[in-house]
Design an enzyme around this catalytic site. Structure first.
Site, mmCIF file in Angstrom:
data_model
loop_
_atom_site.group_PDB
_atom_site.id
_atom_site.type_symbol
_atom_site.label_atom_id
_atom_site.label_comp_id
_atom_site.label_asym_id
_atom_site.label_seq_id
_atom_site.Cartn_x
_atom_site.Cartn_y
_atom_site.Cartn_z
ATOM 1 N N ARG A 28 -10.081 1.593 6.116
ATOM 2 C CA ARG A 28 -9.584 0.912 4.907
ATOM 3 C C ARG A 28 -10.575 1.017 3.751
ATOM 4 O O ARG A 28 -10.184 0.973 2.589
ATOM 5 C CB ARG A 28 -9.344 -0.576 5.186
ATOM 6 C CG ARG A 28 -8.164 -0.865 6.104
ATOM 7 C CD ARG A 28 -7.788 -2.335 5.988
ATOM 8 N NE ARG A 28 -7.001 -2.827 7.108
ATOM 9 C CZ ARG A 28 -5.676 -2.714 7.196
ATOM 10 N NH1 ARG A 28 -4.992 -2.117 6.249
ATOM 11 N NH2 ARG A 28 -5.053 -3.203 8.242
ATOM 12 N N ASP B 279 0.820 -1.205 0.000
ATOM 13 C CA ASP B 279 0.000 0.000 0.000
ATOM 14 C C ASP B 279 0.855 1.256 0.000
ATOM 15 O O ASP B 279 0.577 2.213 -0.722
ATOM 16 C CB ASP B 279 -0.981 0.001 1.193
ATOM 17 C CG ASP B 279 -0.312 -0.249 2.543
ATOM 18 O OD1 ASP B 279 0.918 -0.468 2.595
ATOM 19 O OD2 ASP B 279 -1.027 -0.233 3.565
ATOM 20 N N ASP C 215 7.021 3.738 3.596
ATOM 21 C CA ASP C 215 7.331 4.793 4.561
ATOM 22 C C ASP C 215 8.841 4.715 4.828
ATOM 23 O O ASP C 215 9.625 5.322 4.106
ATOM 24 C CB ASP C 215 6.464 4.579 5.806
ATOM 25 C CG ASP C 215 6.663 5.660 6.854
ATOM 26 O OD1 ASP C 215 7.376 6.631 6.570
ATOM 27 O OD2 ASP C 215 6.105 5.535 7.967
HETATM 28 P P1 IMP Z 1 7.510 0.953 6.220
HETATM 29 O O1 IMP Z 1 7.921 -0.441 6.602
HETATM 30 O O2 IMP Z 1 7.949 1.973 7.217
HETATM 31 O O3 IMP Z 1 7.868 1.344 4.803
HETATM 32 O O4 IMP Z 1 5.952 1.026 6.353
HETATM 33 C C1 IMP Z 1 5.147 0.373 5.501
HETATM 34 C C2 IMP Z 1 3.887 -0.100 6.202
HETATM 35 O O5 IMP Z 1 3.485 0.737 7.287
HETATM 36 C C3 IMP Z 1 2.791 -0.061 5.194
HETATM 37 O O6 IMP Z 1 2.606 -1.327 4.614
HETATM 38 C C4 IMP Z 1 1.597 0.390 6.015
HETATM 39 O O7 IMP Z 1 0.917 -0.754 6.482
HETATM 40 C C5 IMP Z 1 2.148 1.119 7.200
HETATM 41 N N1 IMP Z 1 2.079 2.584 7.025
HETATM 42 C C6 IMP Z 1 3.114 3.428 6.831
HETATM 43 N N2 IMP Z 1 2.700 4.697 6.716
HETATM 44 C C7 IMP Z 1 1.354 4.657 6.825
HETATM 45 C C8 IMP Z 1 0.326 5.671 6.780
HETATM 46 O O8 IMP Z 1 0.555 6.873 6.581
HETATM 47 N N3 IMP Z 1 -0.954 5.222 6.947
HETATM 48 C C9 IMP Z 1 -1.264 3.918 7.145
HETATM 49 N N4 IMP Z 1 -0.338 2.940 7.183
HETATM 50 C C10 IMP Z 1 0.962 3.307 7.044
HETATM 51 MG MG MG Z 2 1.006 -2.657 5.342
#
Ligand code: IMP
Ligand code: MG
Length: 176
Positions: A165, A100, A103
């Site tokens: 969602r 999705d 981050d």
């Molecule tokens: P990462 O591992 O930090 O890249 O984060 C990725 C996961 O964190 C995504 O698959 C989302 O499930 C969740 N996530 C990160 N940022 C957001 C946001 O702004 N809203 C909702 N879910 C987020």
């Molecule tokens: Mg996720």
């Protein structure tokens, strides 16, 4: 919704539909004549997955994985673990990993490592949203739907504490 939380729409349903169609065309062009295994990271990417794959006219299998990451609230991840392993044998296959949002990049990096260990012929990544920020983890998604500011967003699969969602658009969640 808690009466004190508010939603500020930033990407409309129409824009999403248009962009998802464009991404599907790009994928079709890049994988022309090949068969794909699409691996979706649960549960944030299910709505994006459902819309995207139905617009990709290529032979494909679909698999899912889940990763424990965020605790459900808008806080930093506690450490990542791939919870469900793949049911498709991706050895010798072209894998397109779908999530999705990117981050920190930790989730994609963790799942990519799992996939690579199974020796696919190729591995690319596709995210619906990419947060504009510096990343310590060196992951650059191959396909990006939209870039968004580094704010907490919900809708079109993305949740806050399991909620929102089902919103058909993307909104910044202002938690007060
Ligand atoms: P990462 O591992 O930090 O890249 O984060 C990725 C996961 O964190 C995504 O698959 C989302 O499930 C969740 N996530 C990160 N940022 C957001 C946001 O702004 N809203 C909702 N879910 C987020
Ligand atoms: Mg996720």
């Amino acid at each position: 919704m808690s009466p004190r939380n508010s939603l500020e729409s930033i990407i409309s349903t129409d824009k999403i539909e248009q962009r998802v169609a464009e991404l599907a065309r790009e994928v079709e062009r890049d994988y022309s004549g090949r068969e794909l295994v699409v691996v979706s990271v649960l549960g944030g990417s299910v709505i994006f997955l459902a819309d995207l794959v139905r617009k990709i006219n290529l032979p494909m299998r679909i698999d899912t994985v889940s990763v424990s990451s965020y605790t459900g609230k808008a806080v930093a991840p506690r450490g990542l673990k791939v919870l469900k392993t793949f049911s498709e044998d991706v050895r010798g296959k072209h894998v397109l990993l779908i999530d999705d949002i990117i981050d920190t990049g930790g989730t994609l990096a963790a799942v990519m490592e799992e996939v690579r260990a199974m020796e696919p012929v190729s591995l690319k990544t596709c995210v619906f949203l990419s947060k504009k920020k510096e990343r310590n983890i060196d992951v650059v998604p191959d396909y990006v739907g939209f870039e968004v500011e580094d704010l907490f967003v919900v809708g079109y699969g993305l949740d806050y504490d399991g909620m929102y969602r089902n919103l058909p658009y993307v909104a910044v969640l202002h938690v007060t």
